[in-house]
Design a protein around this motif. Structure first.
Motif, PDB file in Angstrom:
ATOM      1  N   TYR A 184     118.572  33.961 -12.969  1.00 35.46           N
ATOM      2  CA  TYR A 184     119.305  32.849 -13.216  1.00 35.46           C
ATOM      3  C   TYR A 184     120.541  32.781 -13.711  1.00 35.46           C
ATOM      4  O   TYR A 184     121.693  32.030 -13.418  1.00 35.46           O
ATOM      5  CB  TYR A 184     118.487  31.657 -13.816  1.00 35.46           C
ATOM      6  N   THR A 190     122.976  33.178  -6.660  1.00 31.11           N
ATOM      7  CA  THR A 190     123.604  32.112  -5.764  1.00 31.11           C
ATOM      8  C   THR A 190     122.596  31.024  -5.786  1.00 31.11           C
ATOM      9  O   THR A 190     121.520  30.849  -6.668  1.00 31.11           O
ATOM     10  CB  THR A 190     123.290  32.715  -4.489  1.00 31.11           C
ATOM     11  N   ASP A 191     122.936  30.039  -4.850  1.00 28.18           N
ATOM     12  CA  ASP A 191     121.967  28.732  -4.898  1.00 28.18           C
ATOM     13  C   ASP A 191     120.641  29.194  -4.417  1.00 28.18           C
ATOM     14  O   ASP A 191     119.606  28.387  -4.787  1.00 28.18           O
ATOM     15  CB  ASP A 191     122.535  27.591  -4.121  1.00 28.18           C
ATOM     16  N   PHE A 192     120.451  30.055  -3.688  1.00 28.42           N
ATOM     17  CA  PHE A 192     119.155  30.410  -2.941  1.00 28.42           C
ATOM     18  C   PHE A 192     118.321  30.994  -4.193  1.00 28.42           C
ATOM     19  O   PHE A 192     117.104  30.743  -4.286  1.00 28.42           O
ATOM     20  CB  PHE A 192     119.420  31.349  -1.860  1.00 28.42           C
ATOM     21  N   ASP A 194     118.957  30.962  -7.220  1.00 30.00           N
ATOM     22  CA  ASP A 194     118.728  29.742  -8.331  1.00 30.00           C
ATOM     23  C   ASP A 194     117.242  28.776  -8.254  1.00 30.00           C
ATOM     24  O   ASP A 194     116.776  28.773  -8.966  1.00 30.00           O
ATOM     25  CB  ASP A 194     119.759  29.086  -8.520  1.00 30.00           C
ATOM     26  N   ALA A 195     117.436  28.370  -6.864  1.00 27.56           N
ATOM     27  CA  ALA A 195     116.070  27.783  -6.652  1.00 27.56           C
ATOM     28  C   ALA A 195     114.811  28.525  -6.823  1.00 27.56           C
ATOM     29  O   ALA A 195     114.011  27.825  -7.368  1.00 27.56           O
ATOM     30  CB  ALA A 195     116.359  27.475  -5.066  1.00 27.56           C
ATOM     31  N   GLU A 198     114.386  29.079 -10.518  1.00 33.63           N
ATOM     32  CA  GLU A 198     114.068  27.555 -11.345  1.00 33.63           C
ATOM     33  C   GLU A 198     112.612  27.172 -11.016  1.00 33.63           C
ATOM     34  O   GLU A 198     111.686  26.685 -12.077  1.00 33.63           O
ATOM     35  CB  GLU A 198     115.011  26.363 -10.911  1.00 33.63           C
ATOM     36  N   LYS A 290     123.381  27.099 -17.914  1.00 29.37           N
ATOM     37  CA  LYS A 290     122.293  27.299 -17.251  1.00 29.37           C
ATOM     38  C   LYS A 290     121.180  27.340 -18.037  1.00 29.37           C
ATOM     39  O   LYS A 290     120.034  26.874 -17.536  1.00 29.37           O
ATOM     40  CB  LYS A 290     122.541  28.728 -16.262  1.00 29.37           C
ATOM     41  N   ASN A 293     120.219  23.868 -18.474  1.00 29.57           N
ATOM     42  CA  ASN A 293     119.630  23.268 -17.297  1.00 29.57           C
ATOM     43  C   ASN A 293     118.270  23.645 -17.178  1.00 29.57           C
ATOM     44  O   ASN A 293     117.282  22.769 -17.122  1.00 29.57           O
ATOM     45  CB  ASN A 293     120.424  23.871 -16.086  1.00 29.57           C
TER      46      ASN A 293
END
Length: 377
Positions: A184, A190-192, A194-195, A198, A290, A293
């Motif tokens: 993370y 990346t967004d991918f 990270d998803a 998470e 992060k 988050n």
């Protein structure tokens, strides 16, 4: 330009092993460890395979050494299987990856299908292009990295992890959390990725303690099995950081289980990477934001970044305490005299580890030494 892909076809949930019934080829080789044979777990695999030509190589040991890989290649060269199945924890799958990759190159077995079936929820090795092999003579772990190491199929059946002891559930579960957190905050995140990270963290903080307390809780087992796989895909795309770099060198030197070493290091690595100085919330690092988050996602008090990072560290420590995990190397049974003269060398090796280059903060040798010193107290 970035890219993101997932090679293994993933079959998950109760009954996932039934996909093995689709194997219609003649020769099957299963690579596993002696316990899988002795406990009868291997029968769960063979009972779902129609082929009668099944061979088993069950010499896998923890931290598989180079010599074992050579022996496995010799065994595979005799059988020349159509399907290779890795059954077990990270050691079995990592060894099978190395055996498979070298065998394909040497024997031109391009037709051979590779299936990974994890029996612990931790490494994510079933979906990664990494394998770790040990040189026991030098006390060094060597990470192998290649897309050629990726299995063709990964089978996640929670029934295979119901009997995993609580202390291994703790070690492997903290490995999942470390994988997800490092992916993370990686500079290659990346967004991918990270998803995936998470989701792996949300699942882990909700279900790890449940799986630890009651191994027969099939929902908790399934969720942790899925979390491990999700975290594996995340770090396969984004890589890791110094938590793993240090764990690799300490594991090779001190023989502490990998997940346990990661767990001991994690609070200090988060603190180092966040690098929050003073009480001014200006100019906070990307990693700190992060971590903040993640604290919010898992329901920890996080009114600001400083509070979020602090409570994430506390949350991890409390989770480890609830699972009776050691908080330092001494509690893990390490002879600290082994570290006194070798810290500089260990720090140099950690800096050279492939995971270090994607850490969110560029470490110095002194930084690594200080982290090692903090986990000896």
């Amino acid at each position: 330009m970035n890219s993101f892909n997932v090679k293994p076809n993933i079959y998950f949930g109760q009954g996932a092993l039934e996909i093995l019934r689709e194997i219609l080829t003649e020769k099957v080789l299963i690579i596993t460890d002696p316990f899988m044979v002795k406990s009868g777990t291997i029968n769960r695999i063979t009972d779902n395979i129609t082929s009668k030509n099944i061979s088993v190589f069950s010499d896998i040991v923890p931290d598989p050494p180079i010599e074992l890989v050579v022996k496995g290649i010799e065994e595979l060269s005799k059988i020349k299987p159509d399907v290779l199945i890795a059954l077990g924890g990270g050691s079995a799958i990592d060894a099978a990856k190395a055996i498979m990759d070298f065998s394909k190159k040497i024997l031109s077995l391009d037709h051979m299908e590779f299936i990974a079936i994890p029996t612990t929820s931790g490494t994510g090795s079933e979906v990664t292009s990494f394998s770790v092999i040990t040189d026991k003579e030098k006390g060094v772990k060597y990470p192998l990295v290649s897309d050629d190491l990726l299995p063709d199929k990964a089978i996640l059946d929670p029934d295979l992890v119901k009997t995993v002891p609580d202390f291994i559930t703790a070690d492997t579960g903290m490995d999942v959390i470390t994988h997800a957190l490092e992916a993370y905050v990686s500079i290659d995140a990346t967004d991918f990725s990270d998803a995936l990270a998470e989701k792996a963290l949300v699942l882990s903080f909700e279900y790890l303690i449940k799986a630890y307390k009651d191994g027969s809780d099939i929902e908790a087992r399934e969720k942790m099995h899925n979390a491990s796989c999700l975290a594996g895909i995340a770090f396969n795309a984004a890589s890791l950081g110094i938590n793993h770099s240090i764990a690799h060198v300490l594991g090779g030197k001190l023989h502490v289980p990998h997940g346990r070493t990661n767990a001991i290091l994690l609070p200090y690595v988060i603190e180092y990477n966040a690098n929050i100085i003073g009480y001014d919330n200006k100019d906070l690092s990307r990693a700190a934001k992060k971590y903040h988050n993640i604290a919010k996602l898992i329901g920890l008090p996080a009114n600001n970044v400083r509070m979020g990072v602090k409570n994430l560290i506390y949350g991890i420590k409390n989770l480890e305490k609830s699972m009776k995990m050691p908080v330092n190397l001494k509690e893990a049974g390490v002879d600290l005299d082994k570290l006194k003269e070798g810290r500089e060398k260990l720090a140099e090796m950690a800096l050279e580890d492939g995971c270090t280059k994607t850490n969110p903060r560029v470490p110095t040798k002194d930084d690594i030494i200080r982290i090692i010193e903090r986990i000896t107290m």
